[in-house]
Design an enzyme around this catalytic site. Structure first.
Site, PDB file in Angstrom:
ATOM      1  N   HIS A   1       0.830  -1.199   0.000  1.00  0.00           N
ATOM      2  CA  HIS A   1       0.000   0.000   0.000  1.00  0.00           C
ATOM      3  C   HIS A   1       0.869   1.255   0.000  1.00  0.00           C
ATOM      4  O   HIS A   1       0.530   2.267  -0.597  1.00  0.00           O
ATOM      5  CB  HIS A   1      -0.916   0.009   1.232  1.00  0.00           C
ATOM      6  CG  HIS A   1      -1.950  -1.075   1.180  1.00  0.00           C
ATOM      7  ND1 HIS A   1      -3.256  -0.858   0.824  1.00  0.00           N
ATOM      8  CD2 HIS A   1      -1.852  -2.410   1.405  1.00  0.00           C
ATOM      9  CE1 HIS A   1      -3.923  -1.995   0.835  1.00  0.00           C
ATOM     10  NE2 HIS A   1      -3.090  -2.957   1.190  1.00  0.00           N
TER      11      HIS A   1
ATOM     12  N   ASP B   1      -6.242   5.637   1.052  1.00  0.00           N
ATOM     13  CA  ASP B   1      -6.088   4.224   0.708  1.00  0.00           C
ATOM     14  C   ASP B   1      -7.426   3.501   0.853  1.00  0.00           C
ATOM     15  O   ASP B   1      -8.148   3.697   1.842  1.00  0.00           O
ATOM     16  CB  ASP B   1      -5.075   3.627   1.702  1.00  0.00           C
ATOM     17  CG  ASP B   1      -4.610   2.246   1.295  1.00  0.00           C
ATOM     18  OD1 ASP B   1      -5.376   1.526   0.630  1.00  0.00           O
ATOM     19  OD2 ASP B   1      -3.491   1.886   1.670  1.00  0.00           O
TER      20      ASP B   1
END
Ligand code: UDP
Length: 370
Positions: A28, A121
């Site tokens: 991520h 995210d």
């Protein structure tokens, strides 16, 4: 009309000062750093939220390599140890971030000029999107996996449980056999499943979804996502991938790169299963035997613990006395972080044996390695 659409469409939004909000794990973190660099190169003022402490050394090292002017520190309250005690540490960190999201408005209220938009995210999106709506700040989601996974994420919360059936998306544009669903999605008590459902349900609140993919990689499902065939109400999905690596000098001291330099052109199989896939000792021995018997040249990054801070076993312990010597010259085994984008771009690398983490897939595509 929803507040979001009344206020602005994604095309109207001016990206003057953007706050990027990654979650946890290199899969991520890496795309967020790449996006931050790409936006900065276009003279957009960027800050990156840095949740501390991190879970892995790799994340800490990456953070410390970034200019401090880019980072906005967010000290994280640890999750109550009695909650999800056996869950994956990266999912626990995502949960800790999700539960601290309400602290964001006061943290950023002192910054001037104020942030004109957020990019969050997907793994923590359901906690930040309602805040952004309440504060009237445009908020985009960075989806760090494939468009197919985005389609699954968008519909999964609306599927009956247990389905037992294959998942059929957009009238058959995407068919996912039940047995191919990520394993945690079959478990109603799994933390990943809860987060996946909540984040998927929240996606319609975003002003846009940035996906690290490209049109010719996933044409049908990208078209279906943007035409409302997957679900109605989804904001525009912008395929911005592959997000290109941040240009930097490769570390000259790396013995792995020196070894690759000595190999013939397009002769080496690169073997790596990402930043957080640990193999059991038995799997490591099996794969080691296969690579040895194949007779191929190979460069293998071994991982025996999910979190790098917990890596304890030496290569000799994992592969047995004599393995490294037997493959010497044509096989190199390391147990450390390597600069994968540099490895994939090396002239000696011919193929990639991967766990198919989406960043790895995109990096291999960008480097032209299969
Ligand atoms: N990576 C790297 N060196 C390593 C292991 C991983 O640079 O030794 C990077 C890799 O290039 C990718 C990310 O870490 O950008 C891993 O993401 P991916 O989606 O491939 O897999 P995950 O780790 O999330 O399972």
């Amino acid at each position: 009309m929803s507040r979001k659409s009344a206020a602005m469409s994604s095309g109207d939004i001016k990206l003057r000062r953007v706050l990027l909000i990654p979650s946890s794990g290199m899969g991520h973190f890496v795309p967020f750093v790449r996006l931050a660099t790409a936006l900065s190169d276009r003279r957009i003022s960027i800050s990156l939220l840095a949740f501390r402490p991190t879970v892995s050394n790799a994340e800490s090292i990456l953070l410390s390599s970034l200019p401090s002017s880019l980072l906005l520190d967010f000290p994280l309250k640890p999750l109550d140890p009695s909650l999800f005690p056996s869950a994956d540490p990266f999912f626990r960190q995502m949960e800790a971030i999700r539960r601290s999201a309400h602290l964001l408005p006061s943290l950023i209220s002192t910054y001037s000029p104020a942030f004109s938009s957020l990019i969050v995210d997907v793994a923590i999106a359901s906690s930040f999107l309602p805040l952004a709506v309440a504060e009237n700040i445009p908020c985009f989601v960075l989806f760090t996996s494939s468009a197919s996974m985005l389609a699954l994420n968008s519909v999964f919360h609306s599927l009956p449980y247990p389905t037992g059936a294959d998942v059929n998306i957009a009238g058959g544009v995407l068919k996912i056999p039940n047995s191919s669903l990520p394993q945690p999605l079959h478990d109603p008590n799994h933390l990943f499943r809860t987060q996946f459902m909540e984040n998927g349900r929240a996606l319609t609140q975003a002003n846009g979804i940035i996906a690290n993919t490209f049109f010719s990689m996933e044409p049908e499902i990208l078209a279906a996502l943007n035409s409302g065939e997957v679900i109605t109400g989804l904001p525009p999905v912008i395929a911005l991938g592959p997000l290109f690596p941040v240009k930097k000098q490769p570390s000259l001291a790396s013995p792995a790169l020196r070894w690759l330099d000595e190999q013939p052109e397009k002769s080496v199989m690169y073997v790596s299963f990402g930043s957080r896939t640990a193999m059991s000792r038995e799997q490591i021995r099996e794969l080691g035997a296969g690579l040895e018997m194949s007779g191929c040249r190979f460069f293998w990054v071994v991982k025996s613990a999910k979190v790098d801070r917990e890596e304890a076993a030496e290569i000799v312990e994992l592969l047995g006395e004599g393995y490294v010597k037997r493959v010497e010259g044509r096989g190199l085994v390391v147990k450390e972080w390597v600069e994968q984008e540099v490895v994939l771009g090396h002239r000696a690398v011919a193929g990639f044996l991967s766990h198919c983490g989406w960043n790895s897939v995109m990096e291999a595509a960008a480097a032209g390695v299969r």
